[in-house]
Design a protein around this motif. Structure first.
Motif, PDB file in Angstrom:
ATOM      1  N   SER A 214       0.823  -1.214   0.000  1.00  0.00           N
ATOM      2  CA  SER A 214       0.000   0.000   0.000  1.00  0.00           C
ATOM      3  C   SER A 214       0.856   1.262   0.000  1.00  0.00           C
ATOM      4  O   SER A 214       0.517   2.264  -0.643  1.00  0.00           O
ATOM      5  CB  SER A 214      -0.959  -0.006   1.199  1.00  0.00           C
ATOM      6  OG  SER A 214      -0.251  -0.077   2.419  1.00  0.00           O
ATOM      7  N   GLU A 230      -6.259   3.909  -0.528  1.00  0.00           N
ATOM      8  CA  GLU A 230      -7.490   3.614   0.213  1.00  0.00           C
ATOM      9  C   GLU A 230      -8.320   2.557  -0.501  1.00  0.00           C
ATOM     10  O   GLU A 230      -8.938   1.700   0.131  1.00  0.00           O
ATOM     11  CB  GLU A 230      -8.304   4.900   0.390  1.00  0.00           C
ATOM     12  CG  GLU A 230      -7.692   5.873   1.385  1.00  0.00           C
ATOM     13  CD  GLU A 230      -8.506   7.148   1.518  1.00  0.00           C
ATOM     14  OE1 GLU A 230      -9.606   7.223   0.908  1.00  0.00           O
ATOM     15  OE2 GLU A 230      -8.052   8.069   2.224  1.00  0.00           O
ATOM     16  N   VAL A 231      -8.336   2.607  -1.834  1.00  0.00           N
ATOM     17  CA  VAL A 231      -9.068   1.598  -2.615  1.00  0.00           C
ATOM     18  C   VAL A 231      -8.459   0.222  -2.389  1.00  0.00           C
ATOM     19  O   VAL A 231      -9.168  -0.775  -2.176  1.00  0.00           O
ATOM     20  CB  VAL A 231      -9.051   1.961  -4.121  1.00  0.00           C
ATOM     21  CG1 VAL A 231      -9.638   0.815  -4.946  1.00  0.00           C
ATOM     22  CG2 VAL A 231      -9.826   3.241  -4.363  1.00  0.00           C
ATOM     23  N   GLU A 233      -6.699  -0.878   0.160  1.00  0.00           N
ATOM     24  CA  GLU A 233      -6.939  -1.359   1.517  1.00  0.00           C
ATOM     25  C   GLU A 233      -8.410  -1.698   1.747  1.00  0.00           C
ATOM     26  O   GLU A 233      -8.736  -2.656   2.458  1.00  0.00           O
ATOM     27  CB  GLU A 233      -6.457  -0.313   2.524  1.00  0.00           C
ATOM     28  CG  GLU A 233      -4.939  -0.145   2.499  1.00  0.00           C
ATOM     29  CD  GLU A 233      -4.448   0.962   3.426  1.00  0.00           C
ATOM     30  OE1 GLU A 233      -5.285   1.789   3.861  1.00  0.00           O
ATOM     31  OE2 GLU A 233      -3.228   1.018   3.686  1.00  0.00           O
ATOM     32  N   SER A 234      -9.299  -0.915   1.138  1.00  0.00           N
ATOM     33  CA  SER A 234     -10.730  -1.192   1.323  1.00  0.00           C
ATOM     34  C   SER A 234     -11.122  -2.514   0.680  1.00  0.00           C
ATOM     35  O   SER A 234     -11.977  -3.237   1.193  1.00  0.00           O
ATOM     36  CB  SER A 234     -11.571  -0.056   0.749  1.00  0.00           C
ATOM     37  OG  SER A 234     -11.456   0.002  -0.662  1.00  0.00           O
ATOM     38  N   HIS A 237     -10.241  -5.279   2.939  1.00  0.00           N
ATOM     39  CA  HIS A 237     -11.224  -5.336   4.029  1.00  0.00           C
ATOM     40  C   HIS A 237     -12.526  -5.980   3.548  1.00  0.00           C
ATOM     41  O   HIS A 237     -13.123  -6.796   4.260  1.00  0.00           O
ATOM     42  CB  HIS A 237     -11.488  -3.920   4.543  1.00  0.00           C
ATOM     43  CG  HIS A 237     -12.356  -3.870   5.773  1.00  0.00           C
ATOM     44  ND1 HIS A 237     -12.001  -4.471   6.966  1.00  0.00           N
ATOM     45  CD2 HIS A 237     -13.574  -3.301   5.975  1.00  0.00           C
ATOM     46  CE1 HIS A 237     -12.960  -4.273   7.857  1.00  0.00           C
ATOM     47  NE2 HIS A 237     -13.926  -3.572   7.281  1.00  0.00           N
ATOM     48  N   GLU A 238     -12.947  -5.639   2.346  1.00  0.00           N
ATOM     49  CA  GLU A 238     -14.176  -6.215   1.804  1.00  0.00           C
ATOM     50  C   GLU A 238     -14.051  -7.722   1.594  1.00  0.00           C
ATOM     51  O   GLU A 238     -15.000  -8.477   1.826  1.00  0.00           O
ATOM     52  CB  GLU A 238     -14.531  -5.522   0.481  1.00  0.00           C
ATOM     53  CG  GLU A 238     -15.078  -4.109   0.665  1.00  0.00           C
ATOM     54  CD  GLU A 238     -15.464  -3.477  -0.664  1.00  0.00           C
ATOM     55  OE1 GLU A 238     -15.838  -4.241  -1.581  1.00  0.00           O
ATOM     56  OE2 GLU A 238     -15.383  -2.243  -0.776  1.00  0.00           O
ATOM     57  N   THR A 280     -13.889  -7.724  12.775  1.00  0.00           N
ATOM     58  CA  THR A 280     -14.599  -7.253  11.584  1.00  0.00           C
ATOM     59  C   THR A 280     -16.073  -7.610  11.588  1.00  0.00           C
ATOM     60  O   THR A 280     -16.811  -7.227  10.691  1.00  0.00           O
ATOM     61  CB  THR A 280     -13.946  -7.836  10.322  1.00  0.00           C
ATOM     62  OG1 THR A 280     -13.893  -9.264  10.461  1.00  0.00           O
ATOM     63  CG2 THR A 280     -12.547  -7.298  10.130  1.00  0.00           C
TER      64      THR A 280
END
Length: 712
Positions: A214, A230-231, A233-234, A237-238, A280
């Motif tokens: 990242s 951010e994309v 890392e998101s 997470h998704e 999460t």
């Protein structure tokens, strides 16, 4: 999806079955052997034939992070199975994404199967890290769900962002979180990664690799870097949330199908329980999970009467660690009480074991306290192993304060087993009583049953007698018990008459232990004559131990008179045919001489030391010389010691250098006492010869002694 139906089946210990993918017809037909797309791999794993072969239960035993050199380099993961290995990676269909970090190219996610992991790495490839799993902790089921979740949330390729590195991070970080940290072994292979940051953790390694990716995205892209980062890392997470949700859905599907007995339920409930602690999982999901488990637990209680009940009990223990579920588990405990009366002894034992494990949770102790009386009935069980296990379990439960009152009322039943026909039951009960005695609340009940314990001292079985003796020594550390123990010391001492060496040694050592308590010394004193009978035993180990114990007991003033009257028997050992015993005896005399009350008896036997200075064994001669030096420090013994100096002087020319040195040192020590100067002076010619000895230490000691005797 079909895979969900058989998800989360936890292999039992000892029953792990190895499934070879290369031997499955379904794998050959699906063209899984070799290189295959992830979509084709998932289609095969979900197929009826694959599920019938239980491929979802194949264990992933090892996870490796691989790196191929180049510009850019290529990252991939290798998963070593029970037999064979898989390589998972992401690549691109074209290089168009080099144009922009926002360009989405078609990705090519592949799985390669080979018989060995070595076939999946190139000659110049590097393995950055390796993680070993326990069988069953991470399975093909988990990999399939994770691959599916990753494809669902990030089904594209970008050379800068969602590339092979991102893909490897996504798979690694989700798989490593499945087992508990105590059940895997991690090793960092790459020397260019700072191990002080990783700290031996595969999770830290995964986070480090994520951070490196990242940050490289942020710095490499420039002004738009932060937004692109951010994309990246998101999406990670998704994928993580989607993976957990897919696991939950698989479990929910099975619970919905629950009708009567189903052996897979425990695995599902346990896995949901593990997921409840995940950061999460949002509160709403946790509420749903808790509701599912509570519903499942109520059905689980009914399953306790069914087959493979032990699988369900293991699940209950697993679920009990979650505070939100303990109320439901508490209700199950009362129903488990019926299992303690089951006709099958293994059911009774497993139920008792489960209850004991659940007792660690304070919220469950009230429910357990209510069924302790039923647990106590197992002390009267027809099966000897059940009686033994029940006694051991009672001792374990006593560690919890809330349960002791109930346990206390059942101690008489426990003590009754000291009369059991099986010695291993008697042994366990005696050990249990010793363990229970550490709790103040239980000592009165234990104390009242010491007479029953003492009866074992007369048991025909020597092992039982030995256990009773050891238990008496343990109980004696508690003041409340000593009066009862004191009354049984004569029975204890009576065991010294046995011909069994092990029992004699145990009893003798126990009497020495008991003597440290003032309240017991009077009775010990009365039985010292029986202890000294061991000085005439045939076993030299018994004799040597008896001499050591005499020296130990002599430290107590109340016992010295009895010890004193037995010194002649000790002195008799100076003539024993066994050189070990002669050595022990002479050393014990040196120890006893420190007590004024014993010196007259010691003095009377000093003449016997002269012969030991001529002993054929060098260790005996050496010990005797040392003993003479020790005894000479007491004024009342020096006259007798002086009679041994001529013979001591002969050791100055002993053939053994260590004996010679010891004799020289002893002469030097004796020369400090004026009363001994004349006798030592008579032997100065021999001392003067030693001034020319080859040994520097001997020459130095001789010179020092002569200087003391003739300072001018």
């Amino acid at each position: 999806m079909a895979l969900a139906v058989t998800a989360s089946i936890h292999p039992r210990k000892g029953s792990h079955r190895i499934i070879r993918i290369d031997e499955l017809a379904s794998a050959r037909e699906a063209k899984i052997l070799g290189k295959s797309s992830v979509a084709n791999f998932l289609k095969w794993v979900n197929s009826a034939d694959a599920l019938a072969s239980e491929v979802d239960n194949i264990s992933i035993r090892e996870l490796r992070w691989g790196k191929s050199p180049g510009k850019p380099s290529h990252e991939y993961l290798i998963m070593v199975l029970d037999h064979g290995a898989l390589r998972a990676e992401r690549d691109a269909a074209s290089w168009y994404s080099i144009l922009s970090p926002n360009y989405r190219d078609k990705c090519e996610d592949t799985i390669i199967y080979k018989e060995t992991p070595e076939e999946l790495t190139g000659p110049r490839d590097e393995v950055l890290a390796t993680l070993h799993f326990c069988p069953g902790d991470v399975r093909l089921f988990h990999l399939a769900l994770l691959l599916s979740a990753t494809s669902e949330k990030a089904d594209f390729y970008n050379m800068y962002t969602i590339n092979c590195w991102w893909y490897a991070c996504s798979l690694w970080n989700n798989l490593v979180k499945l087992p508990h940290h105590s059940r895997y072994k991690f090793s960092l292979e790459a020397d260019w990664i700072d191990d002080s940051i990783i700290k031996g953790s595969p999770i830290n390694f995964g986070c480090r690799m994520q951070l490196m990716h990242s940050e490289s995205v942020r710095r490499g892209i420039g002004t738009d870097g932060c937004g692109v980062k951010e994309v990246v890392e998101s999406l990670w997470h998704e994928v993580e949330i989607a993976f957990k949700r897919s696991r939950m859905q698989a479990i929910f599907l099975q619970l919905e199908r629950l009708t009567g007995w189903n052996r897979y339920i425990p695995g599902y409930l346990a896995e949901i329980g593990q997921m409840m602690t995940a950061d999460t999982v949002i509160p709403a999901q946790k509420d749903e999970l808790q509701h599912v488990i509570c519903d499942g637990s109520s059905q689980l209680a009914g399953l306790l009467m069914k087959k493979v009940f032990h699988v369900h009990m293991k699940t209950i223990v697993t679920l009990a660690q979650y505070l939100e579920l303990q109320e439901a588990i508490s209700d199950i405990i009362s129903q488990m009480a019926h299992l303690l009366e089951n006709k099958d002894w293994s059911v009774r034992m497993f139920a008792a074991k489960t209850i004991a494990e659940l007792a660690q949770y304070s919220e469950l102790q009230e429910a357990i306290n209510n069924i302790i009386s039923q647990m106590a009935h197992l002390l009267e069980d027809k099966d000897w192993s059940m009686r033994m296990f029940a006694a051991k379990t009672m001792a374990e439960l006593a560690q919890y304060t809330e349960l002791r009152e109930a346990i206390n009322s059942n101690i008489p039943q426990l003590a009754h087993l000291l009369k059991d026909e099986y010695d291993f039951v008697q042994k366990t009960v005696a050990e249990a009583m010793a363990a229970l005695a550490q709790y103040t609340e239980l000592r009165e009940a234990i104390n009242g049953n010491i007479p029953q314990l003492a009866q074992l001292l007369e048991d025909k079985n020597l092992n039982v007698q030995r256990i009773a003796v050891e238990t008496m020594a343990t109980l004696a550390q508690y003041t409340e018990m000593r009066r009862a123990i004191s009354g049984n010391i004569p029975q204890l001492a009576n065991c010294l008459k046995t011909k069994d060496s092990k029992l004699c040694l145990t009893v003798a050592k126990t009497m020495a232990t008991l003597a440290q308590y003032t309240e017991l010394r009077e009775t010990i004193n009365e039985n010292i004559p029986q202890l000294t009978h061991l000085l005439a035993a045939e076993d030299w180990c018994v004799v040597s131990t008896a001499t050591e114990i005499m020296a130990t007991l002599a430290q107590y003033t109340e016992l010295r008179e009895a010890i004193n009257s037995n010194i002649p028997q000790l002195a008799h050992l100076l003539k024993d045919k066994n050189f070990f015993i002669r050595e022990f005896a002479v050393e014990t005399m040196a120890t006893l001489a420190q007590y004024t009350e014993l010196r007259k008896a010691i003095n009377d036997n000093i003449p016997q030391l002269e012969k030991l200075l001529e002993d054929k064994d060098e260790d005996v001669r050496k010990s005797t010389a040392e003993t003479i030096a020790t005894l000479a420090q007491y004024t009342e013994l020096r006259e007798a010691i002086s009679q041994n100096i001529p013979q001591l002087a002969h050791l100055l020319k002993d053939e053994n250098i260590y004996v010679q040195r010891t004799a020289m040192k002893t002469m030097a020590k004796l020369s400090k006492y004026t009363e001994l100067h004349k006798v030592i002076n008579d032997n100065i010619p021999q001392l003067e010869k030693l001034l020319e000895d080859k040994d520097r230490g001997v020459r130095k000691a001789a010179a020092k002694t002569i200087m003391i005797l003739r300072p001018t």
